[in-house]
Scaffold this motif. Structure first.
Motif, PDB file in Angstrom:
ATOM      1  N   LEU A  52       0.866  -1.173   0.000  1.00  0.00           N
ATOM      2  CA  LEU A  52       0.000   0.000   0.000  1.00  0.00           C
ATOM      3  C   LEU A  52       0.906   1.228   0.000  1.00  0.00           C
ATOM      4  CD1 LEU A  52      -3.185   0.633   2.103  1.00  0.00           C
ATOM      5  CD2 LEU A  52      -1.403   2.364   1.978  1.00  0.00           C
ATOM      6  N   LEU A  53       0.798   2.044  -1.026  1.00  0.00           N
ATOM      7  CA  LEU A  53       1.651   3.217  -1.199  1.00  0.00           C
ATOM      8  C   LEU A  53       0.898   4.478  -0.809  1.00  0.00           C
ATOM      9  CD1 LEU A  53       4.281   4.540  -2.267  1.00  0.00           C
ATOM     10  CD2 LEU A  53       3.210   4.573  -4.539  1.00  0.00           C
ATOM     11  N   LEU A  54       1.485   5.269   0.096  1.00  0.00           N
ATOM     12  CA  LEU A  54       0.906   6.526   0.551  1.00  0.00           C
ATOM     13  C   LEU A  54       1.547   7.685  -0.202  1.00  0.00           C
ATOM     14  CD1 LEU A  54       1.015   5.810   4.402  1.00  0.00           C
ATOM     15  CD2 LEU A  54      -0.980   5.638   2.890  1.00  0.00           C
ATOM     16  N   VAL A  55       0.712   8.562  -0.764  1.00  0.00           N
ATOM     17  CA  VAL A  55       1.194   9.696  -1.570  1.00  0.00           C
ATOM     18  C   VAL A  55       0.689  10.981  -0.931  1.00  0.00           C
ATOM     19  CG1 VAL A  55       1.361  10.680  -3.877  1.00  0.00           C
ATOM     20  CG2 VAL A  55       1.022   8.214  -3.610  1.00  0.00           C
ATOM     21  N   MET A  56       1.597  11.780  -0.399  1.00  0.00           N
ATOM     22  CA  MET A  56       1.228  12.988   0.327  1.00  0.00           C
ATOM     23  C   MET A  56       0.935  14.156  -0.620  1.00  0.00           C
ATOM     24  SD  MET A  56       0.486  14.452   3.056  1.00  0.00           S
ATOM     25  CE  MET A  56      -0.393  13.586   4.337  1.00  0.00           C
ATOM     26  N   GLY A  57       0.513  15.283  -0.010  1.00  0.00           N
ATOM     27  CA  GLY A  57       0.135  16.462  -0.765  1.00  0.00           C
ATOM     28  C   GLY A  57       1.301  17.373  -1.085  1.00  0.00           C
ATOM     29  N   ALA A  58       0.993  18.545  -1.611  1.00  0.00           N
ATOM     30  CA  ALA A  58       2.008  19.487  -2.065  1.00  0.00           C
ATOM     31  C   ALA A  58       2.905  19.926  -0.917  1.00  0.00           C
ATOM     32  CB  ALA A  58       1.351  20.709  -2.706  1.00  0.00           C
ATOM     33  N   GLN A  59       4.191  19.923  -1.188  1.00  0.00           N
ATOM     34  CA  GLN A  59       5.224  20.355  -0.240  1.00  0.00           C
ATOM     35  C   GLN A  59       5.194  19.583   1.068  1.00  0.00           C
ATOM     36  OE1 GLN A  59       6.881  22.721  -3.035  1.00  0.00           O
ATOM     37  NE2 GLN A  59       7.691  21.995  -1.117  1.00  0.00           N
ATOM     38  N   ALA A  60       4.610  18.391   1.045  1.00  0.00           N
ATOM     39  CA  ALA A  60       4.523  17.574   2.248  1.00  0.00           C
ATOM     40  C   ALA A  60       5.421  16.354   2.112  1.00  0.00           C
ATOM     41  CB  ALA A  60       3.084  17.149   2.507  1.00  0.00           C
ATOM     42  N   ALA A  61       6.266  16.150   3.106  1.00  0.00           N
ATOM     43  CA  ALA A  61       7.126  14.976   3.134  1.00  0.00           C
ATOM     44  C   ALA A  61       6.316  13.733   3.462  1.00  0.00           C
ATOM     45  CB  ALA A  61       8.234  15.171   4.174  1.00  0.00           C
ATOM     46  N   GLY A  62       6.917  12.575   3.229  1.00  0.00           N
ATOM     47  CA  GLY A  62       6.223  11.327   3.510  1.00  0.00           C
ATOM     48  C   GLY A  62       5.838  11.177   4.971  1.00  0.00           C
ATOM     49  N   VAL A  63       6.624  11.785   5.870  1.00  0.00           N
ATOM     50  CA  VAL A  63       6.280  11.696   7.287  1.00  0.00           C
ATOM     51  C   VAL A  63       5.083  12.580   7.626  1.00  0.00           C
ATOM     52  CG1 VAL A  63       8.590  11.007   8.043  1.00  0.00           C
ATOM     53  CG2 VAL A  63       8.010  13.453   7.894  1.00  0.00           C
ATOM     54  N   GLY A  64       4.524  13.240   6.635  1.00  0.00           N
ATOM     55  CA  GLY A  64       3.248  13.925   6.819  1.00  0.00           C
ATOM     56  C   GLY A  64       2.103  12.952   7.065  1.00  0.00           C
ATOM     57  N   TRP A  65       2.323  11.674   6.726  1.00  0.00           N
ATOM     58  CA  TRP A  65       1.364  10.632   7.100  1.00  0.00           C
ATOM     59  C   TRP A  65       1.627  10.286   8.559  1.00  0.00           C
ATOM     60  CZ3 TRP A  65      -2.556   9.567   3.971  1.00  0.00           C
ATOM     61  CH2 TRP A  65      -2.412   9.826   2.597  1.00  0.00           C
ATOM     62  N   PRO A  66       0.696  10.551   9.464  1.00  0.00           N
ATOM     63  CA  PRO A  66       0.956  10.374  10.898  1.00  0.00           C
ATOM     64  C   PRO A  66       1.311   8.936  11.259  1.00  0.00           C
ATOM     65  CG  PRO A  66      -1.027  11.681  10.536  1.00  0.00           C
ATOM     66  CD  PRO A  66      -0.640  11.118   9.205  1.00  0.00           C
ATOM     67  N   GLU A  67       2.222   8.802  12.219  1.00  0.00           N
ATOM     68  CA  GLU A  67       2.712   7.491  12.624  1.00  0.00           C
ATOM     69  C   GLU A  67       1.590   6.530  13.040  1.00  0.00           C
ATOM     70  OE1 GLU A  67       5.893   6.640  12.300  1.00  0.00           O
ATOM     71  OE2 GLU A  67       6.384   8.646  11.567  1.00  0.00           O
ATOM     72  N   PRO A  68       0.603   6.953  13.863  1.00  0.00           N
ATOM     73  CA  PRO A  68      -0.451   5.997  14.256  1.00  0.00           C
ATOM     74  C   PRO A  68      -1.259   5.493  13.061  1.00  0.00           C
ATOM     75  CG  PRO A  68      -0.423   7.884  15.740  1.00  0.00           C
ATOM     76  CD  PRO A  68       0.464   8.235  14.581  1.00  0.00           C
ATOM     77  N   LEU A  69      -1.490   6.362  12.079  1.00  0.00           N
ATOM     78  CA  LEU A  69      -2.232   5.945  10.893  1.00  0.00           C
ATOM     79  C   LEU A  69      -1.412   4.948  10.082  1.00  0.00           C
ATOM     80  CD1 LEU A  69      -4.625   6.156   8.955  1.00  0.00           C
ATOM     81  CD2 LEU A  69      -3.560   8.197   7.963  1.00  0.00           C
ATOM     82  N   VAL A  70      -0.126   5.224   9.914  1.00  0.00           N
ATOM     83  CA  VAL A  70       0.748   4.300   9.184  1.00  0.00           C
ATOM     84  C   VAL A  70       0.783   2.945   9.883  1.00  0.00           C
ATOM     85  CG1 VAL A  70       3.111   3.878   8.383  1.00  0.00           C
ATOM     86  CG2 VAL A  70       2.142   6.182   8.230  1.00  0.00           C
ATOM     87  N   ASP A  71       0.918   2.964  11.216  1.00  0.00           N
ATOM     88  CA  ASP A  71       0.963   1.701  11.966  1.00  0.00           C
ATOM     89  C   ASP A  71      -0.341   0.916  11.815  1.00  0.00           C
ATOM     90  OD1 ASP A  71       3.543   2.061  12.893  1.00  0.00           O
ATOM     91  OD2 ASP A  71       2.913   3.016  14.760  1.00  0.00           O
ATOM     92  N   ALA A  72      -1.470   1.615  11.834  1.00  0.00           N
ATOM     93  CA  ALA A  72      -2.756   0.938  11.690  1.00  0.00           C
ATOM     94  C   ALA A  72      -2.869   0.266  10.322  1.00  0.00           C
ATOM     95  CB  ALA A  72      -3.902   1.933  11.894  1.00  0.00           C
ATOM     96  N   LEU A  73      -2.416   0.945   9.286  1.00  0.00           N
ATOM     97  CA  LEU A  73      -2.458   0.369   7.944  1.00  0.00           C
ATOM     98  C   LEU A  73      -1.452  -0.775   7.800  1.00  0.00           C
ATOM     99  CD1 LEU A  73      -2.740   3.683   5.884  1.00  0.00           C
ATOM    100  CD2 LEU A  73      -4.583   2.093   6.454  1.00  0.00           C
ATOM    101  N   ALA A  74      -0.316  -0.641   8.498  1.00  0.00           N
ATOM    102  CA  ALA A  74       0.726  -1.663   8.409  1.00  0.00           C
ATOM    103  C   ALA A  74       0.343  -2.953   9.112  1.00  0.00           C
ATOM    104  CB  ALA A  74       2.036  -1.121   8.974  1.00  0.00           C
ATOM    105  N   ALA A  75      -0.735  -2.938   9.875  1.00  0.00           N
ATOM    106  CA  ALA A  75      -1.217  -4.175  10.489  1.00  0.00           C
ATOM    107  C   ALA A  75      -1.697  -5.164   9.435  1.00  0.00           C
ATOM    108  CB  ALA A  75      -2.344  -3.862  11.475  1.00  0.00           C
ATOM    109  N   GLN A  76      -2.060  -4.652   8.265  1.00  0.00           N
ATOM    110  CA  GLN A  76      -2.555  -5.525   7.195  1.00  0.00           C
ATOM    111  C   GLN A  76      -1.793  -5.392   5.888  1.00  0.00           C
ATOM    112  OE1 GLN A  76      -6.838  -5.634   6.651  1.00  0.00           O
ATOM    113  NE2 GLN A  76      -7.217  -5.094   8.796  1.00  0.00           N
TER     114      GLN A  76
END
Length: 292
Positions: free
Chosen positions: A26-50
């Protein structure tokens, strides 16, 4: 696991992978001028469960190459970078989740490389389509007549950004989040302050990027291709959205064939803790319904 991908001559993109390496990517693509860590850690961890979750820094963000001044590029080149990340990691297909500009890049990939996607989730974005919006009563509105960006956001973005040091830059960003988050959920300044300190630590400096706002926007429309889409697509509706306010999500759902709509109550153009669990559930329900 972190890895750099060579996306184009002179362009290296930082990537991070989390979760079971054998799980569906599952690939996360952030918005303009936003680094990949703009995806919050708890959300990434929740998605990484599956999933095997991948996030990356766009050009001119985070730890990726900052090159716009020497080698200007188009927004369409950022869409090519999505495919470059998949290629660089040896992935034939993946679920893609895009927010804001990332949602536009995901639409371009939907249109141009549907064979590379298992599904798409589009968050806080607008349709790359000239198809009119059809209201519930059957009347129509031209796409370019849909509500625009809220005046307070436009005024905020029009202000010149000056470097008064890291502390001042963090506070400027926190105030920007206050406007972008909308007015339906309590605003936690301390959360966004810690969030931006994390982004700065990842990037290595506090300079504000402007490249994506200056990149050429030509060639982004995909009206006919989106109307023929066969990739399962989820559109997230954020009722407090000040950048792409309703009915933009409803319009996007009409423009992208096979798209479905889910609303996250109270959400604006931001990802505060209050929406993490609901957003993760919506995304995982969508990806889980797709046969691999």
């Amino acid at each position: 696991m972190q890895q750099f991908i060579d996306a184009a001559p002179g362009i290296r993109l930082w990537t991070e992978q989390r979760g079971d390496a054998e799980a569906t990517p599952l690939l996360l693509v952030m918005g303009a001028q936003a680094a990949g860590v703009g995806w919050p850690e708890p959300l990434v961890d929740a998605l990484a469960a599956q999933h095997r979750v991948i996030r990356y820094d766009h050009r001119d963000t985070g730890r990726s190459t900052w090159s716009f001044e020497e080698r200007p590029y188009r927004i369409a080149d950022l869409a090519d970078d999505v495919i470059a990340v998949l290629d660089g990691l040896g992935l034939d297909r993946a679920h893609v989740v895009g927010m804001s500009l990332g949602g536009m890049l995901a639409q371009m990939v939907l249109a141009d490389h549907p064979d590379r996607l298992l599904s798409a989730t589009l968050i806080s974005t607008m349709a790359l389509s000239t198809t009119p919006y059809t209201r519930p009563d059957g009347s129509t509105v031209p796409a370019d007549a849909l509500p625009g960006i809220a005046p307070e956001v436009l005024e905020m973005w029009a202000r010149p950004v000056e470097d008064h040091g890291e502390a001042a830059e963090v506070e400027r960003r926190v105030e920007q989040w206050r406007v972008l988050a909308g007015d339906q959920l309590p605003f936690d300044a301390a959360y966004y302050r810690a969030f931006e300190h994390h982004v700065i630590a990842h990037t290595g400096h506090h300079r504000a990027g402007t490249a994506h706002g200056r990149a050429h926007h030509d060639g982004m429309l995909r009206t006919s291709q989106l109307a023929r889409n066969e990739v399962p697509t989820l559109v997230i509706s954020a009722p407090a959205e000040p950048v792409f306010p309703p009915p933009h999500p409803q319009h996007l759902t009409q423009c992208v064939h096979r798209a479905q709509l889910v609303e996250i109550p109270g959400m604006g153009h931001a990802l505060p803790p209050a929406v993490h669990s609901q957003l993760a559930r919506a995304i995982l329900a969508h990806t889980g319904a797709v046969g691999v």
